[in-house]
Motif scaffolding. Structure first.
Motif, PDB file in Angstrom:
ATOM      1  N   TYR A  50       8.370   1.811  -8.091  1.00 42.40           N
ATOM      2  CA  TYR A  50       7.301   0.867  -6.949  1.00 42.40           C
ATOM      3  C   TYR A  50       8.230  -0.303  -6.466  1.00 42.40           C
ATOM      4  N   ILE A  51       9.059  -1.078  -7.184  1.00 40.27           N
ATOM      5  CA  ILE A  51      10.035  -1.965  -6.406  1.00 40.27           C
ATOM      6  C   ILE A  51      10.731  -1.538  -5.364  1.00 40.27           C
ATOM      7  N   LEU A  52      11.317  -0.486  -5.676  1.00 42.56           N
ATOM      8  CA  LEU A  52      12.528   0.031  -4.671  1.00 42.56           C
ATOM      9  C   LEU A  52      11.730   0.541  -3.564  1.00 42.56           C
ATOM     10  N   THR A  53      10.358   1.326  -3.815  1.00 45.03           N
ATOM     11  CA  THR A  53       9.843   1.724  -2.629  1.00 45.03           C
ATOM     12  C   THR A  53       9.015   0.601  -1.720  1.00 45.03           C
ATOM     13  N   PHE A  54       8.767  -0.436  -2.131  1.00 40.92           N
ATOM     14  CA  PHE A  54       8.326  -1.845  -1.865  1.00 40.92           C
ATOM     15  C   PHE A  54       9.402  -2.101  -0.710  1.00 40.92           C
TER      16      PHE A  54
ATOM     17  N   TRP B 238       0.689  -1.123   0.104  1.00 43.87           N
ATOM     18  CA  TRP B 238      -0.084   0.028   0.073  1.00 43.87           C
ATOM     19  C   TRP B 238       0.785   1.168  -0.010  1.00 43.87           C
ATOM     20  N   ALA B 239       1.868   1.295   0.738  1.00 43.42           N
ATOM     21  CA  ALA B 239       2.914   2.417   0.945  1.00 43.42           C
ATOM     22  C   ALA B 239       3.448   2.719  -0.367  1.00 43.42           C
ATOM     23  N   ALA B 240       4.089   1.479  -1.081  1.00 39.52           N
ATOM     24  CA  ALA B 240       4.575   1.709  -2.416  1.00 39.52           C
ATOM     25  C   ALA B 240       3.869   2.253  -3.596  1.00 39.52           C
ATOM     26  N   SER B 241       2.380   1.968  -3.369  1.00 37.16           N
ATOM     27  CA  SER B 241       1.300   2.429  -4.595  1.00 37.16           C
ATOM     28  C   SER B 241       1.187   3.806  -4.140  1.00 37.16           C
ATOM     29  N   LYS B 242       1.451   4.484  -3.080  1.00 32.83           N
ATOM     30  CA  LYS B 242       1.181   5.742  -2.682  1.00 32.83           C
ATOM     31  C   LYS B 242       2.575   6.554  -2.853  1.00 32.83           C
ATOM     32  N   ILE B 243       3.534   6.041  -2.691  1.00 32.59           N
ATOM     33  CA  ILE B 243       4.757   6.988  -2.669  1.00 32.59           C
ATOM     34  C   ILE B 243       5.516   6.734  -4.104  1.00 32.59           C
ATOM     35  N   ALA B 244       5.301   5.852  -4.736  1.00 34.26           N
ATOM     36  CA  ALA B 244       6.195   5.469  -6.048  1.00 34.26           C
ATOM     37  C   ALA B 244       5.665   6.362  -7.012  1.00 34.26           C
ATOM     38  N   PRO B 245       4.305   6.721  -7.448  1.00 45.61           N
ATOM     39  CA  PRO B 245       4.271   7.781  -8.246  1.00 45.61           C
ATOM     40  C   PRO B 245       4.683   9.166  -8.210  1.00 45.61           C
ATOM     41  N   LYS B 246       5.106   9.344  -6.861  1.00 50.10           N
ATOM     42  CA  LYS B 246       5.982  10.790  -6.562  1.00 50.10           C
ATOM     43  C   LYS B 246       7.401  10.629  -6.959  1.00 50.10           C
ATOM     44  N   LEU B 247       7.876   9.486  -7.182  1.00 50.90           N
ATOM     45  CA  LEU B 247       9.301   9.395  -7.394  1.00 50.90           C
ATOM     46  C   LEU B 247       9.637   9.347  -9.164  1.00 50.90           C
ATOM     47  N   THR B 248      10.720   9.857  -9.437  1.00 55.26           N
ATOM     48  CA  THR B 248      11.154   9.823 -10.644  1.00 55.26           C
ATOM     49  C   THR B 248      12.324   8.827 -11.042  1.00 55.26           C
ATOM     50  N   VAL B 249      12.492   8.004 -10.260  1.00 54.55           N
ATOM     51  CA  VAL B 249      13.885   7.008 -10.529  1.00 54.55           C
ATOM     52  C   VAL B 249      13.032   5.871 -11.032  1.00 54.55           C
ATOM     53  N   GLU B 250      13.983   5.113 -11.797  1.00 49.35           N
ATOM     54  CA  GLU B 250      13.500   4.083 -12.555  1.00 49.35           C
ATOM     55  C   GLU B 250      13.059   2.730 -11.569  1.00 49.35           C
TER      56      GLU B 250
END
Length: 268
Positions: free
Chosen positions: A185-189, A170-182
């Motif tokens: 989603y996986i890195l945030t998760f 859930w946290a990855a789905s909320k934070i990942a769209p705000k990041l510009t790195v490749e």
């Protein structure tokens, strides 16, 4: 130590004021039977006495009547420990190197030190006394054994790991769209999962401790002072039930999504 000894740890006991009276009456019965068997010429050494130790509110007292014990029991804010002992004079004099002792120790703060022990040179008295108190304690058994089982610890561990996995998703789905790195989603998760895994060690200990406090191994009950305890049991039980239902719901949804994906892929 006398020639004969029987002992065992005491677990899963809930005891109230009337239970203490009943338990004390069993000790008085064993005391009278023992003293009546002692010859008059051996009375100064072989006779035994009964006493009680109660520890509450960071102080302790030794008393010699059940009325005195109950007086302290009623005024205590929190009863920590009660010990009921029959001990012969020779045992007192020799610091239990020899002599007769029958003792039950109930410790709410440290249940691992709760025990029943009987020792004497009279084997029949040891067996009869031990069995009598053991049967008396069996009437005070509670159903909190499950709180200390390996299955409970496993259930808390699995629930925590599952919840951590879902929270990380859930946290990855909320934070990942705000990041510009490749591969944001996986890195945030992975980052959130790493944070949770390092936190869960402490949370797991806290959860188990909360369960043990709410469903204690040894518990002294005072009818007018235990409302908070029953409330805590209800809250903890409700929380556990809600978490289990939530995880079952999430697991079912996850399973349905997987099955739906398989069906769609195999559809013509």
């Amino acid at each position: 130590m006398a020639h004969f000894l029987r002992d065992e740890h005491i677990r899963n006991i809930t005891i109230n004021e009337q239970d203490l009276v009943n338990l004390a009456s069993l000790f008085f019965e064993r005391l009278n039977l023992y003293n009546s068997s002692v010859a008059d010429e051996d009375a100064d050494d072989q006779k035994a006495l009964l006493f009680f130790i109660i520890r509450f509110d960071d102080k302790g007292y030794r008393v010699y009547t059940i009325d005195d014990l109950l007086r302290y029991y009623r005024i205590a804010k929190s009863v920590e420990r009660i010990i009921i002992t029959i001990e012969a004079f020779e045992s007192l004099r020799t610091q239990r190197a020899i002599g007769t002792v029958l003792e039950v120790r109930l410790d709410e703060k440290d249940p691992n030190t709760s025990y029943l022990t009987a020792t004497s040179d009279n084997r029949d008295w040891v067996d009869a006394s031990f069995s009598s108190i053991q049967e008396g304690l069996a009437k005070f058994q509670n159903k909190n054994r499950w709180a200390y089982s390996a299955w409970t610890a496993l259930g808390v561990q699995i629930s925590g790991v599952t919840l951590g996995f879902l929270l990380s998703l859930w946290a990855a789905s909320k934070i990942a769209p705000k990041l510009t790195v490749e591969n944001a989603y996986i890195l945030t998760f992975l980052f959130m999962l790493l944070i949770f895994s390092n936190t869960w060690t402490y949370l797991n200990h806290f959860c188990l401790r909360l369960i043990h406090i709410s469903f204690p191994n040894i518990k002294f009950i005072r009818s007018d002072k235990e409302n908070l305890h029953w409330l805590m049991q209800a809250v903890v039980g409700g929380v556990i039930g809600a978490i289990v239902l939530y995880l079952l719901g999430q697991a079912s949804s996850f399973l349905l999504e997987i099955m739906s994906g398989i069906v769609n892929k195999n559809a013509p």
